[in-house]
Design an enzyme around this catalytic site. Sequence first.
Site, PDB file in Angstrom:
ATOM      1  N   CYS A 197     -52.947 -26.501  14.482  1.00  0.00           N
ATOM      2  CA  CYS A 197     -52.120 -25.623  13.645  1.00  0.00           C
ATOM      3  C   CYS A 197     -51.929 -24.303  14.382  1.00  0.00           C
ATOM      4  O   CYS A 197     -50.848 -23.706  14.370  1.00  0.00           O
ATOM      5  CB  CYS A 197     -52.813 -25.339  12.314  1.00  0.00           C
ATOM      6  SG  CYS A 197     -53.330 -26.782  11.405  1.00  0.00           S
ATOM      7  N   HIS A 201     -48.785 -21.619  15.148  1.00  0.00           N
ATOM      8  CA  HIS A 201     -48.731 -20.526  14.178  1.00  0.00           C
ATOM      9  C   HIS A 201     -49.622 -19.345  14.540  1.00  0.00           C
ATOM     10  O   HIS A 201     -49.657 -18.363  13.810  1.00  0.00           O
ATOM     11  CB  HIS A 201     -49.036 -21.062  12.776  1.00  0.00           C
ATOM     12  CG  HIS A 201     -48.013 -22.073  12.333  1.00  0.00           C
ATOM     13  ND1 HIS A 201     -46.727 -21.709  11.999  1.00  0.00           N
ATOM     14  CD2 HIS A 201     -48.057 -23.419  12.226  1.00  0.00           C
ATOM     15  CE1 HIS A 201     -46.039 -22.799  11.676  1.00  0.00           C
ATOM     16  NE2 HIS A 201     -46.817 -23.848  11.817  1.00  0.00           N
ATOM     17  N   ARG A 240     -46.080 -29.103   3.066  1.00  0.00           N
ATOM     18  CA  ARG A 240     -45.856 -28.531   4.399  1.00  0.00           C
ATOM     19  C   ARG A 240     -46.934 -29.003   5.380  1.00  0.00           C
ATOM     20  O   ARG A 240     -46.637 -29.262   6.543  1.00  0.00           O
ATOM     21  CB  ARG A 240     -45.842 -26.995   4.301  1.00  0.00           C
ATOM     22  CG  ARG A 240     -45.256 -26.340   5.512  1.00  0.00           C
ATOM     23  CD  ARG A 240     -43.767 -26.611   5.581  1.00  0.00           C
ATOM     24  NE  ARG A 240     -43.227 -26.351   6.899  1.00  0.00           N
ATOM     25  CZ  ARG A 240     -43.123 -27.271   7.861  1.00  0.00           C
ATOM     26  NH1 ARG A 240     -43.517 -28.501   7.652  1.00  0.00           N
ATOM     27  NH2 ARG A 240     -42.606 -26.962   9.022  1.00  0.00           N
ATOM     28  N   CYS A 244     -46.150 -30.852   8.841  1.00  0.00           N
ATOM     29  CA  CYS A 244     -46.623 -30.370  10.142  1.00  0.00           C
ATOM     30  C   CYS A 244     -47.398 -31.464  10.860  1.00  0.00           C
ATOM     31  O   CYS A 244     -47.232 -31.671  12.061  1.00  0.00           O
ATOM     32  CB  CYS A 244     -47.510 -29.144   9.971  1.00  0.00           C
ATOM     33  SG  CYS A 244     -46.605 -27.599   9.936  1.00  0.00           S
TER      34      CYS A 244
END
Lengths: 283, 103
Positions: A197, A201, A240, A244
């Site tokens: 992740c 991000h 979400r 992802c």
Amino acid sequence: MRLIIMALMGASFALFGSLASARAATPINPQADMKAFQGYFLKRFPKVPLAAYVNGPYNFSKSEADQWKQIMEFPPYQFALDTGKSVFNTKFPNGKDYASCFPNGGVGIAQNYPMFDPKTGRVVTLGIAINRCRVANGLKKLKLTTGPMADILAYMTSTSDGKPINVVVPNNPKALAAYRAGKEYFYSRRGQLNFSCASCHVQEAGMHLRGNVLAPALGMTAAFPLYRSKWGNMGTLVRRFIGCNKKVHSVPAKPDSAAYRDLAYFLTYMNNGLPVSGPGARP
Amino acid sequence: MAHQILIHASTASGMTTVEALVKHPMDSGFVKDKAGKIIPPHYIEVIEFTHAGKVVLTGFWGPAVSKNPFIKFSFKGGKSGDPISVSWVDNKGEKASVSSNIM
């Protein structure tokens, strides 16, 4: 000779043992993690004030921000919000309602979720709390990703609009373990493309991924549930997560799995102090 | 509730700009549901905007218009506080209308 080998083996066992115990004994300090996490972004993007992170990608693209302002003249989540409000206020067949399951009648409490439940030793997101409420009143669980659940979440989140996010990690070994699991999930690489992740991000935050701007992990959870133009309807944070995971070619977890609960717990804790700004709208 | 219309109108230098978001499924009649059955057509046929009782825009819509359509147009004249209203009729004969004032 044999003695030396035995001694070596003994030493290596001792080494392994100490490594394992060192990992378990690494102090978990959510407070310090949060300061470092927020500090990283504030230092990297000095022009973006902390509270503005709830607007995600719009801090990094003027054209997207302009379009967003126009879209927000008629917020695309408005219909979902109104539906959610009427569903929330409708009584269950047994005469009770959603408000009876939550403190303060369910109004202005979204900033406290996800919450650690000491009874079950698990993290409870607001969506899971809504489903618990339904089950307790003899109704079926709702899908956690979209549809009526997103509508109800939109309404409940809107009643907390602007309140600072206040997720608590109590000093309980299970709560700390859940927090640590969420943190590990966030920073672990996975899938055929081998992304974590954090790859997108944190490392690449604010950069472009084809036509889209990657939102920083800071502030990300504050705008959920949201209307995504790509979806053409409302979706929750779990939706979400699943998206992802699919994008990096890994197998998504179950919507109510411990992995996603813990990830939401960690991510939302990182946003402590930022204002709730959901429901939101994203491209 | 079921039929909802959001409208707002603003005026600047003699021109009034009207924006409206209409809640409607706008089913074209060409789409199947999960069970494989065709979802029957259900779409707005006529939408009409009036300013102080006078029609300023009539739209003949059909199945090609999106779900929850958004419409924006402007006309000459109109001043702050004037009434403005919108109404629609769909192919099932359902109707909805809402009125507001120019900001």
